[in-house]
Design a protein around this motif. Sequence first.
Motif, PDB file in Angstrom:
ATOM      1  N   ALA A 120       0.838  -1.207   0.000  1.00 29.52           N
ATOM      2  CA  ALA A 120       0.000   0.000   0.000  1.00 29.52           C
ATOM      3  C   ALA A 120       0.869   1.252   0.000  1.00 29.52           C
ATOM      4  N   THR A 121       1.949   1.231   0.758  1.00 29.71           N
ATOM      5  CA  THR A 121       2.843   2.394   0.810  1.00 29.71           C
ATOM      6  C   THR A 121       3.466   2.657  -0.555  1.00 29.71           C
ATOM      7  N   ASP A 122       3.956   1.607  -1.217  1.00 30.68           N
ATOM      8  CA  ASP A 122       4.555   1.778  -2.545  1.00 30.68           C
ATOM      9  C   ASP A 122       3.539   2.350  -3.535  1.00 30.68           C
ATOM     10  N   ALA A 123       2.323   1.809  -3.500  1.00 23.35           N
ATOM     11  CA  ALA A 123       1.298   2.283  -4.426  1.00 23.35           C
ATOM     12  C   ALA A 123       0.885   3.716  -4.098  1.00 23.35           C
ATOM     13  N   PHE A 124       0.820   4.047  -2.806  1.00 28.89           N
ATOM     14  CA  PHE A 124       0.439   5.403  -2.401  1.00 28.89           C
ATOM     15  C   PHE A 124       1.476   6.429  -2.884  1.00 28.89           C
ATOM     16  N   VAL A 125       2.761   6.085  -2.728  1.00 26.68           N
ATOM     17  CA  VAL A 125       3.818   6.979  -3.202  1.00 26.68           C
ATOM     18  C   VAL A 125       3.745   7.139  -4.716  1.00 26.68           C
ATOM     19  N   MET A 126       3.529   6.026  -5.425  1.00 23.78           N
ATOM     20  CA  MET A 126       3.417   6.088  -6.882  1.00 23.78           C
ATOM     21  C   MET A 126       2.214   6.949  -7.283  1.00 23.78           C
ATOM     22  N   LEU A 127       1.116   6.796  -6.576  1.00 32.29           N
ATOM     23  CA  LEU A 127      -0.092   7.572  -6.879  1.00 32.29           C
ATOM     24  C   LEU A 127       0.159   9.065  -6.712  1.00 32.29           C
ATOM     25  N   THR A 128       0.736   9.444  -5.579  1.00 30.47           N
ATOM     26  CA  THR A 128       0.948  10.878  -5.334  1.00 30.47           C
ATOM     27  C   THR A 128       1.951  11.469  -6.331  1.00 30.47           C
ATOM     28  N   ASN A 129       2.972  10.694  -6.703  1.00 28.44           N
ATOM     29  CA  ASN A 129       3.923  11.189  -7.702  1.00 28.44           C
ATOM     30  C   ASN A 129       3.243  11.352  -9.055  1.00 28.44           C
ATOM     31  N   ARG A 130       2.387  10.400  -9.417  1.00 30.37           N
ATOM     32  CA  ARG A 130       1.660  10.508 -10.685  1.00 30.37           C
ATOM     33  C   ARG A 130       0.731  11.725 -10.671  1.00 30.37           C
ATOM     34  N   TRP A 131       0.104  11.977  -9.524  1.00 29.90           N
ATOM     35  CA  TRP A 131      -0.810  13.130  -9.449  1.00 29.90           C
ATOM     36  C   TRP A 131      -0.050  14.450  -9.588  1.00 29.90           C
ATOM     37  N   ARG A 132       1.087  14.543  -8.905  1.00 28.87           N
ATOM     38  CA  ARG A 132       1.883  15.772  -8.992  1.00 28.87           C
ATOM     39  C   ARG A 132       2.411  16.008 -10.405  1.00 28.87           C
ATOM     40  N   ALA A 133       2.707  14.920 -11.107  1.00 26.77           N
ATOM     41  CA  ALA A 133       3.250  15.038 -12.468  1.00 26.77           C
ATOM     42  C   ALA A 133       2.154  14.988 -13.520  1.00 26.77           C
ATOM     43  N   ARG A 134       0.892  15.009 -13.084  1.00 27.43           N
ATOM     44  CA  ARG A 134      -0.225  14.876 -14.038  1.00 27.43           C
ATOM     45  C   ARG A 134      -0.141  15.952 -15.118  1.00 27.43           C
ATOM     46  N   GLY A 135      -0.317  15.533 -16.353  1.00 34.32           N
ATOM     47  CA  GLY A 135      -0.290  16.474 -17.467  1.00 34.32           C
ATOM     48  C   GLY A 135       1.102  16.788 -17.957  1.00 34.32           C
ATOM     49  N   THR A 136       2.133  16.166 -17.372  1.00 27.01           N
ATOM     50  CA  THR A 136       3.493  16.405 -17.833  1.00 27.01           C
ATOM     51  C   THR A 136       4.013  15.184 -18.570  1.00 27.01           C
ATOM     52  N   VAL A 137       5.045  15.412 -19.356  1.00 28.16           N
ATOM     53  CA  VAL A 137       5.676  14.349 -20.126  1.00 28.16           C
ATOM     54  C   VAL A 137       7.165  14.366 -19.804  1.00 28.16           C
ATOM     55  N   ALA A 138       7.762  13.194 -19.680  1.00 31.60           N
ATOM     56  CA  ALA A 138       9.187  13.108 -19.370  1.00 31.60           C
ATOM     57  C   ALA A 138      10.006  13.125 -20.650  1.00 31.60           C
ATOM     58  N   PHE A 139      10.982  14.028 -20.696  1.00 33.55           N
ATOM     59  CA  PHE A 139      11.970  14.074 -21.772  1.00 33.55           C
ATOM     60  C   PHE A 139      13.329  13.896 -21.105  1.00 33.55           C
ATOM     61  N   GLY A 140      13.802  12.664 -21.061  1.00 33.07           N
ATOM     62  CA  GLY A 140      15.040  12.427 -20.335  1.00 33.07           C
ATOM     63  C   GLY A 140      14.849  12.792 -18.874  1.00 33.07           C
ATOM     64  N   ARG A 141      15.694  13.668 -18.359  1.00 30.71           N
ATOM     65  CA  ARG A 141      15.587  14.076 -16.966  1.00 30.71           C
ATOM     66  C   ARG A 141      14.702  15.304 -16.785  1.00 30.71           C
ATOM     67  N   TYR A 142      14.066  15.757 -17.868  1.00 33.76           N
ATOM     68  CA  TYR A 142      13.203  16.942 -17.811  1.00 33.76           C
ATOM     69  C   TYR A 142      11.739  16.524 -17.868  1.00 33.76           C
ATOM     70  N   ARG A 143      10.902  17.174 -17.057  1.00 38.84           N
ATOM     71  CA  ARG A 143       9.462  16.975 -17.121  1.00 38.84           C
ATOM     72  C   ARG A 143       8.832  18.276 -17.600  1.00 38.84           C
ATOM     73  N   VAL A 144       7.978  18.156 -18.589  1.00 41.90           N
ATOM     74  CA  VAL A 144       7.377  19.355 -19.180  1.00 41.90           C
ATOM     75  C   VAL A 144       5.861  19.234 -19.151  1.00 41.90           C
ATOM     76  N   GLY A 145       5.216  20.386 -19.093  1.00 42.28           N
ATOM     77  CA  GLY A 145       3.767  20.445 -19.125  1.00 42.28           C
ATOM     78  C   GLY A 145       3.286  20.976 -20.455  1.00 42.28           C
ATOM     79  N   ALA A 146       2.390  21.929 -20.391  1.00 41.59           N
ATOM     80  CA  ALA A 146       1.788  22.472 -21.607  1.00 41.59           C
ATOM     81  C   ALA A 146       2.814  23.234 -22.431  1.00 41.59           C
TER      82      ALA A 146
END
Length: 321
Positions: free
Chosen positions: A50-76
């Motif tokens: 549950a802890t692993d999934a919770f951490v993954m969930l919160t990270n996905r929510w914070r990064a919602r709408g962004t795309v990873a380009f290498g070490r960079y995360r970009v939004g709109a």
Amino acid sequence: MTTLEDAIRLVNEAGTDEELFGSADPHRGYLRLAALLHPDRAEPDAKAAATDAFVMLTNRWRARGTVAFGRYRVGAVAHTGDLANLHTVGRGLFLKQPRRPANNDLMEREATALRRIAEVGDPRYLPYVPRLVDTFRHRDPRNGQERRVNVLGSVPHLLSVAEVIRIRPDGLDPRDAAWIWRRLLVALGLAHRAGVVHGAVLPEHILIETTDHGVVLVDWCYSVVDGLDHVPATVPAYADWYPPEIHNRQPPGPGTDIAMAARSMIALMGGYAPAALVAFADGCSLPSVRSRPDDAWALLAELDDLLERLYGARKFRPLNL
């Protein structure tokens, strides 16, 4: 979905934000999953999962709408250029990717040109061009297409000359256009002495900082290094702005950039351009590249002499648009 096991499975298997959070009310979907996965509510034998999934969930929510380009995360998309989209990835940092993989070679041209200018150009004038921070190939996981990506550093909140022309369709006071022209010649002098021709000195590519009177010449995707090639493409909206050697696919020279800069500055001044500056621009725009001025630094000195005859000694004029 009502069980912890269902929630863990969804977090581990969902490929998109829509699959994970839902499309109707993503925030509500996130809160429902967070409540199910919170480690304090899990039984001891399920707490680790549950802890692993919770951490993954919160990270996905914070990064919602962004795309990873290498070490960079970009939004709109922050800005749309001729052939690429720019995303903000930090203060004064922009990730630039071509909309079509077929333009990867133009992105490579830009990286080559900016690297050359940074290596051999006068450090005092490097702020007149973007700084190449990073360049790499990125494969889109959705379709497998590979694109050349450039990360560029520059001053934020700049305004293009094209935007100024739209704001002031009748023209800009020549005393205000003067400092833009002068600094544009500095950018060209910097590049030309490094063996680089920009190839597309157009209003969209000349950016200004109105408060401190800065100029940055951007979009080096059309550049030619050491005169070994022709300009590879043109911007369709400005087809008639290019000198003959570009349309004839002949090698450009410093006079190519100088002619396009002059055309851009006359367009900026519009009906306010005095006859003397129009004549000066005409001398920069002769049909043959061999007949045009080819030293931006010497041309800057000539422009300064002309401006002093027209308006007297230089003094700072706030530009209020």
